[in-house]
Design an enzyme around this catalytic site. Structure first.
Site, PDB file in Angstrom:
ATOM      1  N   CYS A 383       0.833  -1.207   0.000  1.00  0.00           N
ATOM      2  CA  CYS A 383       0.000   0.000   0.000  1.00  0.00           C
ATOM      3  C   CYS A 383       0.872   1.262   0.000  1.00  0.00           C
ATOM      4  O   CYS A 383       1.451   1.574  -1.029  1.00  0.00           O
ATOM      5  CB  CYS A 383      -0.991  -0.050   1.153  1.00  0.00           C
ATOM      6  SG  CYS A 383      -2.476   0.880   0.788  1.00  0.00           S
ATOM      7  N   HIS A 509      -3.537  -5.173   0.277  1.00  0.00           N
ATOM      8  CA  HIS A 509      -2.881  -5.734   1.470  1.00  0.00           C
ATOM      9  C   HIS A 509      -2.923  -7.261   1.430  1.00  0.00           C
ATOM     10  O   HIS A 509      -3.869  -7.862   1.934  1.00  0.00           O
ATOM     11  CB  HIS A 509      -3.601  -5.246   2.729  1.00  0.00           C
ATOM     12  CG  HIS A 509      -3.423  -3.799   2.993  1.00  0.00           C
ATOM     13  ND1 HIS A 509      -2.466  -3.313   3.848  1.00  0.00           N
ATOM     14  CD2 HIS A 509      -4.077  -2.722   2.502  1.00  0.00           C
ATOM     15  CE1 HIS A 509      -2.539  -1.998   3.878  1.00  0.00           C
ATOM     16  NE2 HIS A 509      -3.501  -1.605   3.067  1.00  0.00           N
ATOM     17  N   GLU A 511      -1.464  -9.292   3.182  1.00  0.00           N
ATOM     18  CA  GLU A 511      -1.354  -9.913   4.515  1.00  0.00           C
ATOM     19  C   GLU A 511      -2.705 -10.350   5.075  1.00  0.00           C
ATOM     20  O   GLU A 511      -2.781 -11.256   5.897  1.00  0.00           O
ATOM     21  CB  GLU A 511      -0.650  -8.964   5.501  1.00  0.00           C
ATOM     22  CG  GLU A 511      -1.419  -7.715   5.919  1.00  0.00           C
ATOM     23  CD  GLU A 511      -1.211  -6.516   4.992  1.00  0.00           C
ATOM     24  OE1 GLU A 511      -0.873  -6.737   3.808  1.00  0.00           O
ATOM     25  OE2 GLU A 511      -1.400  -5.373   5.434  1.00  0.00           O
TER      26      GLU A 511
HETATM   27  N1  GLN Z   1      -2.053   6.654   2.861  1.00  0.00           N
HETATM   28  C1  GLN Z   1      -2.130   5.900   1.656  1.00  0.00           C
HETATM   29  C2  GLN Z   1      -3.506   5.996   0.994  1.00  0.00           C
HETATM   30  O1  GLN Z   1      -4.450   6.363   1.618  1.00  0.00           O
HETATM   31  C3  GLN Z   1      -1.780   4.448   1.909  1.00  0.00           C
HETATM   32  C4  GLN Z   1      -2.779   3.720   2.739  1.00  0.00           C
HETATM   33  C5  GLN Z   1      -2.254   2.434   3.308  1.00  0.00           C
HETATM   34  O2  GLN Z   1      -1.057   2.186   3.326  1.00  0.00           O
HETATM   35  N2  GLN Z   1      -3.152   1.607   3.841  1.00  0.00           N
HETATM   36  O3  GLN Z   1      -3.633   5.684  -0.164  1.00  0.00           O
END
Ligand code: GLN
Length: 534
Positions: A383, A509, A511
């Site tokens: 992310c 994600h 994970e």
């Molecule tokens: N802050 C970034 C976004 O909102 C990444 C979010 C995250 O890592 N879950 O896109």
């Protein structure tokens, strides 16, 4: 058979591992072929943990249907080896929200709306609703917090009433407590357990089974004492001793007949359990022949719970690769110079940059990505980690000086990461990100496709920003490969490069979908490549 309801409460102190105990009981009952589901009640007033700082709450777990949930849901999914939905997490905020909405619609017909019966009825209906979503045999509800907390009272009252409503055959109370060993006296102390059970009984709940957390096995005398003072049969005083591997806990509970006892209390007839696969996983986990060290580079590293699912996913992948997992924690907010950074990272076999919000620590993450790319260290960006990977590539390979995400620098000349189009009008912070399962199409002949061995995958998301479509061409031209995109090709979901043993970032994600019995493919390959020393 009627649905059976098991309620799990906690006493003495928090952080006793109620989530793992709940998950373990879920796994044990499922191993008898029963249809089991798990649910967490969080007595705080937030509607969900999505707006909380990770230091307050730890990781925010995301379900397939896009709910931002307590991290215990992650344990539930990993032990049950099943995906759950938003119905598996209830908060005080949600309960009051729906009661107030009903009141505004005039559904209480002129009555005064009160905690008992209106709030408690709402709680009960949310618990029973879960049972009906898939005609479950058993619903296990974990009540967050510790008995005696003011905010937990309506929930305890509701589950007290459920025994009155449904009878003893269909309800069961399990209480998790702490039995500390006092070194000076060289004794276990049962008094805190006695007090917390007394507190529960004052509310009208007599626990049927006690799970006692202790450093080592309790003696027969200690169990007898707990049994006598807490009014629980001695065989129902179960030891939940500390273990190195949380996945061993179901086996320890099984060894003490906890599962059989639960079935007999609830009048469930079942065949023998099938725990073979689980047992094998635990055996492998306990005696690996190799070692792999992964550096987790984030800004919430003082609170390891902020990276719970990542730690577990790495662990599953390490076990599957016959390796002992060692973690090195790098605080990305404290990276001073490149030489020191190089020295710390030189010994890591793989480098992981996880997700996050806000600009603190971002420049450190970008430096780490550069190091991993140049030194050809296996790298996984998740992310925000993937967004940093794109920023680093733009700055150092594409010559876009000062490239950044508009999350951190509104006036950058190269906004390579920008708000998702649908996010621009959104004002409310809660539950409004791009959340949950979204499909991702994989390009042929890419690392991503070799990892997943599929053309279309589904993974879970939680973000507001994305790779800015305006820069895709320029980035691609210089060798950054977007190997996974949304099916319409508009959103970049995976970035990778060639000429590197393993360098990949995902907007989603991975994970959240990793399980002990089914490690996520990206984590599996990341560990595999990290084990290959270069
Ligand atoms: N802050 C970034 C976004 O909102 C990444 C979010 C995250 O890592 N879950 O896109």
């Amino acid at each position: 058979m009627n649905t059976k309801y098991i309620f799990i409460t906690g006493g003495v102190v928090s952080s006793l591992g109620k989530g793992v105990a709940t998950s373990s009981i879920g796994l044990l009952l499922k191993s008898y072929g029963l249809k089991v589901t798990l649910q967490k009640i969080d007595p705080y007033i937030n509607v969900d943990p999505g707006t909380m700082n990770p230091y307050q709450h730890g990781e925010v777990f995301v379900t397939t249907d896009g709910a931002e949930c307590d991290l215990d849901l992650g344990h539930y999914e990993r032990f049950l080896n099943e995906a759950l939905t938003r119905d598996s997490n209830i908060t005080t905020g949600q309960i009051y929200y729906s009661v107030i909405e009903k009141e505004r619609r005039g559904e209480y017909l002129g009555k005064t709306v009160q905690v008992v019966p209106h709030i408690t009825d709402e709680i009960k209906s949310k618990i029973m609703k879960l049972a009906n979503t898939d005609s479950f045999d058993v619903v296990i509800t974990e009540i967050g917090g510790t008995v005696g907390d003011i905010e937990g009272q309506p929930f305890l009252e509701a589950v007290r009433q459920m025994r009155l409503d449904l009878g003893k055959q269909d309800t069961l109370y399990i209480h998790l407590t702490l039995v500390p060993f006092i070194k000076a006296a060289r004794e276990f102390k049962t008094k805190p357990t006695q007090h917390s059970v007394r507190e529960l009984r004052a509310i009208g709940i007599q626990p049927d089974i006690l799970l006692c957390r202790s450093d080592s096995w309790l003696t027969g005398d200690e169990r007898k004492k707990i049994s006598l003072f807490c009014n629980v049969p001695v065989e129902a005083v179960i030891d939940a001793i500390d273990v190195e591997c949380i996945y061993e806990i179901p086996l320890i509970l099984h060894q003490q007949n906890l599962d059989k006892m639960i079935l007999s209390y609830l009048g469930i007839e079942a065949k023998e359990p099938d725990l073979e696969e689980w047992r094998l996983f635990v055996e492998n986990a306990k005696s690996p022949t190799k070692t792999v060290e992964i550096a987790i580079c984030g800004k919430y590293i003082e609170l390891r719970d902020a990276y719970k699912s990542i730690m577990e996913a790495l662990y599953h992948a390490a076990v599957a690769n016959d390796a002992r997992l060692k973690l090195k924690w790098i605080d990305t907010d404290r990276i001073e110079d490149d030489i020191k950074l190089g020295n710390t990272l030189a010994y890591a076999d793989g480098i992981l940059v996880p997700g996050g919000f806000g600009m603190r620590g971002v420049e450190g993450k970008i430096k780490i990505v550069k190091y991993a790319r140049e030194m050809k260290k296996p790298f996984l960006g998740i992310c925000l980690g993937m967004q940093c990977q794109v920023i680093e590539y733009a700055r150092n390979i594409c010559g876009m000086q000062g490239a950044n995400s508009t999350e951190f620098d509104d006036s950058t000349a190269y906004p390579v990461i920008d708000l998702l189009p649908g996010q621009k009008r959104i004002k409310n912070k809660g539950g409004t990100m791009r959340l949950g399962d979204w499909p991702c199409r994989l390009e042929t002949k890419t690392l991503a496709q070799r990892i997943y061995r599929k053309d279309l995958i589904h993974e879970r998301h939680r973000h507001r920003y994305e790779v800015n479509p305006k820069y895709i061409k320029a980035l691609t031209k210089k060798g950054l490969i977007f190997s996974g995109t949304s099916p319409n090709g508009k959103l970049m979901e995976i970035a990778e490069i060639t000429d590197h043993p393993f360098f990949i970032g995902t907007q989603f994600h991975p994970e959240f979908t990793s399980r002990p019995l089914a490690p996520n493919p990206i984590f599996y390959q990341f560990i595999k490549k990290s084990l290959k020393k270069i």
